[in-house]
Design an enzyme around this catalytic site. Structure first.
Site, short mmCIF file in Angstrom:
data_model
loop_
_atom_site.label_atom_id
_atom_site.label_comp_id
_atom_site.label_asym_id
_atom_site.label_seq_id
_atom_site.Cartn_x
_atom_site.Cartn_y
_atom_site.Cartn_z
CD GLU A 1 -2.85 -1.10 -0.12
OE1 GLU A 1 -3.13 -0.02 -0.66
OE2 GLU A 1 -3.21 -2.19 -0.60
CD1 TRP B 1 -1.42 -0.38 -3.94
CD2 TRP B 1 -1.93 0.84 -5.77
NE1 TRP B 1 -1.96 -1.21 -4.89
CE2 TRP B 1 -2.28 -0.50 -6.01
CE3 TRP B 1 -2.15 1.79 -6.76
CZ2 TRP B 1 -2.85 -0.91 -7.23
CZ3 TRP B 1 -2.72 1.38 -7.97
CH2 TRP B 1 -3.05 0.04 -8.19
CD1 TRP C 1 -17.33 14.24 -17.54
CD2 TRP C 1 -18.07 12.66 -16.14
NE1 TRP C 1 -16.32 13.33 -17.38
CE2 TRP C 1 -16.74 12.34 -16.51
CE3 TRP C 1 -18.73 11.79 -15.26
CZ2 TRP C 1 -16.07 11.22 -16.04
CZ3 TRP C 1 -18.05 10.68 -14.80
CH2 TRP C 1 -16.74 10.41 -15.19
CG ASN D 1 -8.65 2.42 0.31
OD1 ASN D 1 -8.50 3.35 -0.47
ND2 ASN D 1 -8.60 1.15 -0.07
CD1 TRP E 1 -12.86 11.66 -13.83
CD2 TRP E 1 -11.42 12.52 -12.36
NE1 TRP E 1 -11.78 12.14 -14.54
CE2 TRP E 1 -10.87 12.66 -13.66
CE3 TRP E 1 -10.69 13.00 -11.29
CZ2 TRP E 1 -9.63 13.27 -13.91
CZ3 TRP E 1 -9.45 13.60 -11.53
CH2 TRP E 1 -8.94 13.72 -12.83
CD1 TRP F 1 -10.56 11.51 -5.87
CD2 TRP F 1 -12.56 10.99 -6.72
NE1 TRP F 1 -11.50 11.71 -4.89
CE2 TRP F 1 -12.74 11.41 -5.38
CE3 TRP F 1 -13.69 10.62 -7.45
CZ2 TRP F 1 -14.01 11.45 -4.77
CZ3 TRP F 1 -14.95 10.66 -6.84
CH2 TRP F 1 -15.09 11.07 -5.51
#
Ligand SMILES: Cc1cc2nc3c(=O)[nH]c(=O)nc-3n(C[C@H](O)[C@H](O)[C@H](O)COP(=O)(O)OP(=O)(O)OC[C@H]3O[C@@H](n4cnc5c(N)ncnc54)[C@H](O)[C@@H]3O)c2cc1C
Length: 463
Positions: free
Chosen positions: A273, A276, A304, A339, A357, A380
């Site tokens: 993680e 990430w 959108w 998360n 987003w 996102w």
């Protein structure tokens, strides 16, 4: 007598331990410690929650520096050269930041100071691997996480060991006392006090948080990290963002001697993680338009919806879907969101409400204590399906299924949505299906999951 004086410029490294720039300054002689609030003119000036965190973190750093932190507001590009002249500074040190606007500013400042004969050095204080050092065989950047992390990072040199705090701090007391308070980081309306109860915003608080996690969270991290009611995650993200602790400290302190195979597996997952986080910074470095533009340009024509009323319901935690509302209210109340729930609320906004987003990212930017340009933008885009190595567009989280799976007893929902605290677990995940629903003061679902899912899938398919 003339002293050798260095300027140490604190940025996202608000700590004394494992701070290479501070070490370098202290080794040379006297140090002028400076923080400059200079994000006002960028399009990514700090959000409200970040400013509150920063205020507390600077107060703590100032205490560690015996009240000698000079806090200024304005353009670093002109303030630093002024300080250099005023204090007869010979060297300027800082730890690197990776936001595109900061890279641009730092590069220019570095060369202009060097042209004036000042020694300038920057260090790695916030990433385990420098983004320019990890490249594919053909010298281009990775776009997929697993090869980036396993073949690129783990196969390279191990992250450096953390440095101790400087043995002695020989700090200059600034001529003019410009304190943290003068930065006016706190809002006029005190909405933040209840949020602060959840955090110990200090360098020591960060170490305690890590210790606590290693003692009680790590052993069940892999499975537990998906359950928002469990205490299985570290909650280190705001500390890492502002540098109250470094990833090097987290990485090495979590590698304990004599670990069982079982614990090694948990550690491997936890470290991935952190991987990430590295990947997000890596993407931002190599693709600096990540916060604004779809990583995959085919998404540029996505239709959108502009719907301010729906967006407001989502922000307020009034969607009628308990897990979504619990997450959005956790954010309001604590400046943090788990998360798993971040993924569910983001998927709902993008795929069920079909809202861009970037609207969601902007709201997180303003409200998260850990708001981080790299992690927020990459995450996102990941949920939207338009990012690097992103979730496929057809993966649309069903908030009811997710809620039943990851908050089976409804403990998380009951905590943040007190209107539902009296409901049984059978009713809690989808209260509108029960005859009890009209007795509860809780909104009806704002959108039908099935039809909105179908609309989104059609729109994505058309791309
Ligand atoms: C829509 C969305 C927006 C997000 N915005 C942010 C943000 O602004 N700032 C931020 O720090 N994280 C963000 N994340 C990533 C992740 O949710 C948080 O880092 C994590 O929840 C922090 O909790 P923790 O410290 O307990 O994590 P742990 O599970 O204990 O992980 C340890 C550390 O690893 C890093 N990390 C963990 N998961 C991720 C991830 N998926 N991506 C990148 N780094 C990760 C964080 O630095 C974290 O502190 C976002 C995720 C989503 C889905």
């Amino acid at each position: 007598m003339s002293y050798y004086t260095s300027l140490v410029w604190f940025r996202q490294d608000l700590r004394t331990e494992d701070n290479p720039a501070l070490q370098a300054g202290c080794q040379k002689g006297r140090v002028l410690a400076v923080y400059i609030l200079d994000d006002e003119e960028t399009s990514w000036s700090m959000g409200g929650a970040s400013k509150v965190w920063l205020h507390r973190a600077l107060q703590d750093l100032d205490k560690s520096l015996h009240g000698n932190l000079l806090c200024l507001q304005g353009k670093a590009a002109s303030l630093i050269p002024e300080l250099v002249r005023q204090y007869k500074i010979k060297s300027v040190f800082w730890n690197r930041c990776y936001e595109p606007w900061r890279i641009h500013r730092d590069t220019q400042l570095k060369s202009s100071l060097r042209n004036q004969g000042v020694e300038v050095e920057s260090f790695n204080g916030s990433l385990l691997w420098e983004p320019w050092e990890v490249l594919k065989k053909d010298q281009t950047p990775y776009r997929v996480f697993t090869p980036f992390y396993r073949k690129g990072c783990l196969a390279a040199a191990a992250p450096r060991m953390p440095l101790p705090a400087p043995e002695s701090l020989n700090l200059i007391t600034p001529d003019k006392q410009e304190s943290v308070e003068q930065l006016n980081l706190l809002p006029k309306i005190n909405w933040y006090q209840p949020m602060l109860q959840h955090w110990d915003i200090s360098e020591q608080g960060a170490s305690r948080q890590l210790e606590h996690f290693l003692e009680s969270g790590l052993q069940n991290y892999k499975a537990g990290r998906d359950f928002p009611a469990m205490k299985s995650v570290s909650r280190l993200s705001p500390y890492l963002h502002f540098g109250l602790i470094s990833p090097h400290q987290v990485w090495h302190q979590s590698q304990m001697n004599g670990m069982s195979d079982q614990l090694e597996k948990q550690l491997d997952h936890f470290q991935s993680e952190l991987g990430w986080r590295e990947f997000s910074y890596y993407l931002l470095y190599h693709f600096p338009t990540l916060p604004e533009k779809n990583f995959q340009s085919k998404f540029d024509s996505f239709p959108w919806r502009k719907d301010d009323e729906a967006l407001q319901k989502w922000k307020n935690g009034q969607t009628g879907y308990p897990i979504i509302d619990a997450g959005m209210r956790e954010l309001w109340q604590t400046g943090y969101m788990h998360n798993r729930v971040r993924m569910i609320v983001a998927s709902f906004l993008i795929k069920n409400l079909m809202i861009d987003w970037r609207e969601g990212a902007q709201w997180f930017w303003d409200t998260l204590f850990d708001a981080d340009l790299a992690n927020n933008s990459a995450s996102w885009q990941w949920v939207a399906g338009c990012g690097a190595d992103a979730a496929p567009y057809f993966r649309i989280f069903n908030p009811v299924t997710q809620s039943k799976k990851f908050d089976p007893d409804g403990e998380y929902i009951r905590h943040f949505v007190p209107e539902l605290s009296g409901c049984s677990a059978r009713v809690l995940h989808a209260p509108w299906e029960s005859s009890e629903a009209n007795l509860i003061d809780y909104p009806q679902p704002m959108v039908d999951l099935k039809s909105s899912r179908k609309d989104a899938l059609e729109a994505f398919r058309d791309l």
